[in-house]
Each structure stands twice: as structure tokens, then as C-alpha cells.
Design a protein around this motif. Structure first.
Motif, PDB file in Angstrom:
ATOM      1  N   ARG A  49       0.809  -1.222   0.000  1.00 53.00           N
ATOM      2  CA  ARG A  49       0.000   0.000   0.000  1.00 53.00           C
ATOM      3  C   ARG A  49       0.844   1.274   0.000  1.00 53.00           C
ATOM      4  O   ARG A  49       0.369   2.320  -0.442  1.00 53.00           O
ATOM      5  CB  ARG A  49      -0.907   0.012   1.234  1.00 53.00           C
ATOM      6  N   HIS A  50       2.056   1.193   0.527  1.00 56.14           N
ATOM      7  CA  HIS A  50       2.914   2.381   0.655  1.00 56.14           C
ATOM      8  C   HIS A  50       4.069   2.266  -0.334  1.00 56.14           C
ATOM      9  O   HIS A  50       5.011   1.509  -0.117  1.00 56.14           O
ATOM     10  CB  HIS A  50       3.445   2.509   2.079  1.00 56.14           C
ATOM     11  N   LEU A  51       3.968   3.004  -1.427  1.00 55.88           N
ATOM     12  CA  LEU A  51       4.893   2.833  -2.537  1.00 55.88           C
ATOM     13  C   LEU A  51       5.362   4.183  -3.071  1.00 55.88           C
ATOM     14  O   LEU A  51       4.546   5.080  -3.277  1.00 55.88           O
ATOM     15  CB  LEU A  51       4.200   2.041  -3.650  1.00 55.88           C
ATOM     16  N   THR A  52       6.658   4.295  -3.280  1.00 60.77           N
ATOM     17  CA  THR A  52       7.229   5.483  -3.924  1.00 60.77           C
ATOM     18  C   THR A  52       7.835   5.051  -5.256  1.00 60.77           C
ATOM     19  O   THR A  52       8.561   4.058  -5.324  1.00 60.77           O
ATOM     20  CB  THR A  52       8.314   6.134  -3.043  1.00 60.77           C
ATOM     21  N   ILE A  53       7.517   5.805  -6.315  1.00 62.34           N
ATOM     22  CA  ILE A  53       7.987   5.491  -7.667  1.00 62.34           C
ATOM     23  C   ILE A  53       8.856   6.642  -8.165  1.00 62.34           C
ATOM     24  O   ILE A  53       8.444   7.806  -8.110  1.00 62.34           O
ATOM     25  CB  ILE A  53       6.808   5.301  -8.636  1.00 62.34           C
ATOM     26  N   VAL A  54      10.050   6.311  -8.653  1.00 62.53           N
ATOM     27  CA  VAL A  54      10.998   7.328  -9.098  1.00 62.53           C
ATOM     28  C   VAL A  54      11.362   7.090 -10.564  1.00 62.53           C
ATOM     29  O   VAL A  54      11.838   6.015 -10.934  1.00 62.53           O
ATOM     30  CB  VAL A  54      12.282   7.296  -8.245  1.00 62.53           C
ATOM     31  N   ASP A  55      11.124   8.083 -11.398  1.00 63.13           N
ATOM     32  CA  ASP A  55      11.535   8.020 -12.805  1.00 63.13           C
ATOM     33  C   ASP A  55      11.440   9.437 -13.377  1.00 63.13           C
ATOM     34  O   ASP A  55      10.521  10.186 -13.034  1.00 63.13           O
ATOM     35  CB  ASP A  55      10.641   7.077 -13.616  1.00 63.13           C
ATOM     36  N   PHE A  56      12.358   9.775 -14.261  1.00 66.30           N
ATOM     37  CA  PHE A  56      12.427  11.139 -14.796  1.00 66.30           C
ATOM     38  C   PHE A  56      11.743  11.290 -16.139  1.00 66.30           C
ATOM     39  O   PHE A  56      11.552  12.416 -16.628  1.00 66.30           O
ATOM     40  CB  PHE A  56      13.897  11.545 -14.969  1.00 66.30           C
ATOM     41  N   ASP A  57      11.362  10.183 -16.781  1.00 67.06           N
ATOM     42  CA  ASP A  57      11.040  10.186 -18.206  1.00 67.06           C
ATOM     43  C   ASP A  57       9.549  10.326 -18.486  1.00 67.06           C
ATOM     44  O   ASP A  57       8.708  10.234 -17.590  1.00 67.06           O
ATOM     45  CB  ASP A  57      11.543   8.882 -18.816  1.00 67.06           C
ATOM     46  N   ARG A  58       9.243  10.529 -19.769  1.00 63.66           N
ATOM     47  CA  ARG A  58       7.877  10.531 -20.274  1.00 63.66           C
ATOM     48  C   ARG A  58       7.667   9.305 -21.154  1.00 63.66           C
ATOM     49  O   ARG A  58       8.618   8.747 -21.703  1.00 63.66           O
ATOM     50  CB  ARG A  58       7.585  11.801 -21.096  1.00 63.66           C
ATOM     51  N   VAL A  59       6.419   8.896 -21.290  1.00 65.89           N
ATOM     52  CA  VAL A  59       6.081   7.746 -22.109  1.00 65.89           C
ATOM     53  C   VAL A  59       6.328   8.072 -23.576  1.00 65.89           C
ATOM     54  O   VAL A  59       5.883   9.109 -24.073  1.00 65.89           O
ATOM     55  CB  VAL A  59       4.609   7.333 -21.913  1.00 65.89           C
ATOM     56  N   SER A  60       7.035   7.185 -24.260  1.00 66.49           N
ATOM     57  CA  SER A  60       7.256   7.352 -25.700  1.00 66.49           C
ATOM     58  C   SER A  60       6.640   6.171 -26.451  1.00 66.49           C
ATOM     59  O   SER A  60       6.327   5.131 -25.853  1.00 66.49           O
ATOM     60  CB  SER A  60       8.751   7.435 -26.012  1.00 66.49           C
ATOM     61  N   ILE A  61       6.506   6.328 -27.746  1.00 66.75           N
ATOM     62  CA  ILE A  61       5.888   5.283 -28.557  1.00 66.75           C
ATOM     63  C   ILE A  61       6.684   3.990 -28.487  1.00 66.75           C
ATOM     64  O   ILE A  61       6.123   2.886 -28.552  1.00 66.75           O
ATOM     65  CB  ILE A  61       5.724   5.762 -30.027  1.00 66.75           C
ATOM     66  N   THR A  62       8.010   4.089 -28.307  1.00 71.31           N
ATOM     67  CA  THR A  62       8.841   2.889 -28.263  1.00 71.31           C
ATOM     68  C   THR A  62       8.720   2.132 -26.936  1.00 71.31           C
ATOM     69  O   THR A  62       9.232   1.025 -26.804  1.00 71.31           O
ATOM     70  CB  THR A  62      10.321   3.245 -28.493  1.00 71.31           C
ATOM     71  N   ASN A  63       8.046   2.730 -25.966  1.00 73.56           N
ATOM     72  CA  ASN A  63       7.834   2.058 -24.669  1.00 73.56           C
ATOM     73  C   ASN A  63       6.668   1.071 -24.702  1.00 73.56           C
ATOM     74  O   ASN A  63       6.569   0.200 -23.826  1.00 73.56           O
ATOM     75  CB  ASN A  63       7.549   3.076 -23.571  1.00 73.56           C
ATOM     76  N   ILE A  64       5.790   1.209 -25.685  1.00 66.55           N
ATOM     77  CA  ILE A  64       4.523   0.479 -25.663  1.00 66.55           C
ATOM     78  C   ILE A  64       4.718  -1.034 -25.706  1.00 66.55           C
ATOM     79  O   ILE A  64       3.928  -1.786 -25.127  1.00 66.55           O
ATOM     80  CB  ILE A  64       3.601   0.953 -26.803  1.00 66.55           C
ATOM     81  N   ASN A  65       5.791  -1.509 -26.326  1.00 71.48           N
ATOM     82  CA  ASN A  65       5.947  -2.958 -26.462  1.00 71.48           C
ATOM     83  C   ASN A  65       6.308  -3.660 -25.155  1.00 71.48           C
ATOM     84  O   ASN A  65       6.249  -4.878 -25.077  1.00 71.48           O
ATOM     85  CB  ASN A  65       7.004  -3.290 -27.532  1.00 71.48           C
ATOM     86  N   ARG A  66       6.679  -2.895 -24.078  1.00 68.54           N
ATOM     87  CA  ARG A  66       7.174  -3.595 -22.891  1.00 68.54           C
ATOM     88  C   ARG A  66       6.898  -2.891 -21.566  1.00 68.54           C
ATOM     89  O   ARG A  66       7.231  -3.445 -20.507  1.00 68.54           O
ATOM     90  CB  ARG A  66       8.695  -3.834 -23.021  1.00 68.54           C
ATOM     91  N   LYS A  79       5.838   9.432 -16.942  1.00 68.27           N
ATOM     92  CA  LYS A  79       5.689   8.008 -16.637  1.00 68.27           C
ATOM     93  C   LYS A  79       5.127   7.754 -15.238  1.00 68.27           C
ATOM     94  O   LYS A  79       4.216   6.943 -15.059  1.00 68.27           O
ATOM     95  CB  LYS A  79       7.029   7.285 -16.784  1.00 68.27           C
ATOM     96  N   VAL A  80       5.699   8.428 -14.250  1.00 65.38           N
ATOM     97  CA  VAL A  80       5.257   8.141 -12.874  1.00 65.38           C
ATOM     98  C   VAL A  80       3.815   8.601 -12.645  1.00 65.38           C
ATOM     99  O   VAL A  80       3.093   8.000 -11.850  1.00 65.38           O
ATOM    100  CB  VAL A  80       6.205   8.778 -11.829  1.00 65.38           C
ATOM    101  N   GLU A  81       3.376   9.640 -13.354  1.00 61.37           N
ATOM    102  CA  GLU A  81       2.001  10.080 -13.231  1.00 61.37           C
ATOM    103  C   GLU A  81       1.052   9.069 -13.873  1.00 61.37           C
ATOM    104  O   GLU A  81       0.003   8.732 -13.305  1.00 61.37           O
ATOM    105  CB  GLU A  81       1.819  11.460 -13.861  1.00 61.37           C
ATOM    106  N   ALA A  82       1.418   8.581 -15.054  1.00 60.49           N
ATOM    107  CA  ALA A  82       0.589   7.574 -15.731  1.00 60.49           C
ATOM    108  C   ALA A  82       0.518   6.301 -14.905  1.00 60.49           C
ATOM    109  O   ALA A  82      -0.545   5.675 -14.797  1.00 60.49           O
ATOM    110  CB  ALA A  82       1.158   7.283 -17.119  1.00 60.49           C
ATOM    111  N   MET A  83       1.633   5.942 -14.286  1.00 65.34           N
ATOM    112  CA  MET A  83       1.668   4.730 -13.470  1.00 65.34           C
ATOM    113  C   MET A  83       0.814   4.900 -12.222  1.00 65.34           C
ATOM    114  O   MET A  83       0.047   4.000 -11.851  1.00 65.34           O
ATOM    115  CB  MET A  83       3.110   4.401 -13.090  1.00 65.34           C
ATOM    116  N   ARG A  84       0.929   6.033 -11.564  1.00 65.64           N
ATOM    117  CA  ARG A  84       0.120   6.283 -10.368  1.00 65.64           C
ATOM    118  C   ARG A  84      -1.369   6.223 -10.694  1.00 65.64           C
ATOM    119  O   ARG A  84      -2.153   5.597  -9.961  1.00 65.64           O
ATOM    120  CB  ARG A  84       0.454   7.650  -9.778  1.00 65.64           C
ATOM    121  N   ASP A  85      -1.765   6.868 -11.776  1.00 69.42           N
ATOM    122  CA  ASP A  85      -3.174   6.872 -12.147  1.00 69.42           C
ATOM    123  C   ASP A  85      -3.683   5.452 -12.381  1.00 69.42           C
ATOM    124  O   ASP A  85      -4.805   5.102 -11.986  1.00 69.42           O
ATOM    125  CB  ASP A  85      -3.388   7.720 -13.407  1.00 69.42           C
TER     126      ASP A  85
END
Length: 238
Positions: A49-66, A79-85
Motif C-alpha cells: 500500500r505504501h509505494l514510492t515510484i521514481v523516474d524522470f522520463d515521459r512515455v514514448s511510442i517505443t515504450n509500448i511494447n514492454r 511516466k510516474v504520473e501515468a503509473m500512479r493513475d
């Protein structure tokens, strides 16, 4: 009101005491990519329930495969905003902290690793990965680390070993060389997810290492499994 039935099958397997302890643990994951995103997903679906996510990047089209949070709709998002949502659609009551930044020499002091029970390293950058390993192994938290997940095809070759016993992984080899050259070593042993397999890129184009979701996800799920298994073992010792 949240429906907590989604944890019922986990509770059947692990028991009430372990599930209560899982809910109390604080975990920080560095890297929300092909490995980190699936680790994060598995942790929340397992009751963290208590999770911190760290990443500097934005989602790109090349990320979709994985990468779990990468879709046609999320391209361009942090990325971290999309993941949190996404995570909040699984457990709306989860305590998700996001940090849209790089973990490096300049920012490391702002991360209080002693505040966490577990640190997950899913960082790609060698200097930053080395620094995180050094700092995490000197903290109160338990570290689990991902070695290189690119250029792999065979899921049956993914395995776990202590860092100094990892074989056949160029990333682990490069890290060991950096530790020896700098004479700054991890303060204690830690477990890594890795694969000895190494295949070559077959395509021509972007200068990057190819990777597939069935490998990166197994790396991420294995990291999450190490956390849950460790919590179970510690609960039995209490």
C-alpha cells in the motif's frame, strides 16, 4: 468505498499475518520502465500500500511494447504520473508517492532510504545504478536489483543470484568493474534478477538494445516476488 475482495486470493495463500505485514511495508522503486513498471504492478496487486515510484522520463511510442503504463493514450505523459493513475484504479486507497526526477549524485541526498523497508533498483544508467546500490546497501532497507533485461528471448533462463555470483550479464560485469575501479563497494550482499542469455539485435535502425515484454515483465515480477517472499519469511520469524 473500495472493494477489498481483490486481495482475497493472496490472503488465502499467504494468511492474515503476512498480508497485514505486506500492507505495512514501505517500498521505493527506482525506474518505471520495462522492468520497474511490472514490478510496481505486482507489488500493488499483492497488497503493498505504501509505494514510492521514481523516474524522470515521459512515455514514448517505443515504450509500448514492454512498459505497463505505456499505451497509445499515454504517450507524452510523465511516466510516474501515468503509473500512479493506473495503480489507483487497482487500489484507490494505496499511498502512492511519485518523484519525477533522476536519481544521481545531485539528488541522492534527498532520498531518505532508511525510511523504507525495501529498495528496488530498476535503473539503466550505470553511474546512477552504482550509486543507488552503494547507498541502499548502507541503509536499513533491503535491496533487490535488476540486471540487464535487454537482448533476451528465453524466459526459462531468468534467474536470481547474489550480485557477485551473477554470470553472463554484461551489465553486472560492468558494474563490478566500476566498483573495483572506484574501490567503493556495496556494504552488504544483495540479490539480483538476471539472465545469462545474450542475443544480437536483428533489425537495423535505432542504436538501442532490443527487448520484449515477456522478459522484462518476468524480471519485474521476480523482483516483486522476492519482496513478498522476504516479507513472508520475516513474518514467520516474529
Amino acid at each position: 468505498m473500495m472493494n477489498t475482495d481483490f486481495l482475497g486470493r493472496a490472503q488465502l495463500l499467504l494468511g492474515d499475518d503476512v498480508m497485514q505485514r505486506v500492507a505495512q511495508q514501505r517500498v521505493i522503486v527506482f525506474g518505471c520502465g520495462g522492468v520497474g513498471s511490472w514490478c510496481i504492478e505486482a507489488l500493488v496487486r499483492s497488497g503493498i500500500r505504501h509505494l514510492t515510484i521514481v523516474d524522470f522520463d515521459r512515455v514514448s511510442i517505443t515504450n509500448i511494447n514492454r512498459q505497463l503504463m505505456a499505451t497509445q493514450e499515454t504517450v507524452g505523459q510523465v511516466k510516474v504520473e501515468a503509473m500512479r493513475d493506473h495503480l489507483l484504479t487497482i487500489n484507490p486507497e494505496a499511498d502512492i508517492t511519485i518523484r519525477n526526477e533522476v536519481y544521481n549524485q545531485d539528488s541522492a541526498s534527498s532520498f531518505q532510504l532508511d525510511d523504507y523497508d525495501y529498495v528496488i533498483d530498476a535503473i539503466d544508467s550505470l553511474p546512477d545504478k552504482q550509486l543507488l546500490i552503494e547507498q541502499a546497501t548502507r541503509s536499513k532497507a533491503k535491496l533487490f536489483s535488476s540486471m540487464g533485461a535487454a537482448l533476451k528471448l528465453d524466459p526459462t533462463r531468468v534467474q536470481v543470484a547474489e550480485f557477485w555470483k551473477v554470470k553472463g550479464c554484461p551489465l553486472a560485469r560492468a558494474l563490478r568493474q566500476r566498483f573495483k575501479k572506484s574501490q567503493r563497494f556495496p556494504a552488504r550482499k544483495f540479490q539480483c534478477v538476471f539472465s545469462e542469455e545474450l542475443v544480437r539485435n536483428q533489425g537495423i535502425g535505432e542504436q538501442a538494445n532490443g527487448s520484449l515484454v515477456h522478459i522484462t515483465a518476468i524480471f519485474g515480477f521476480t523482483l516483486a516476488g522476492l519482496v513478498i517472499s522476504d516479507i513472508q519469511k520475516r513474518t514467520k520469524l516474529v
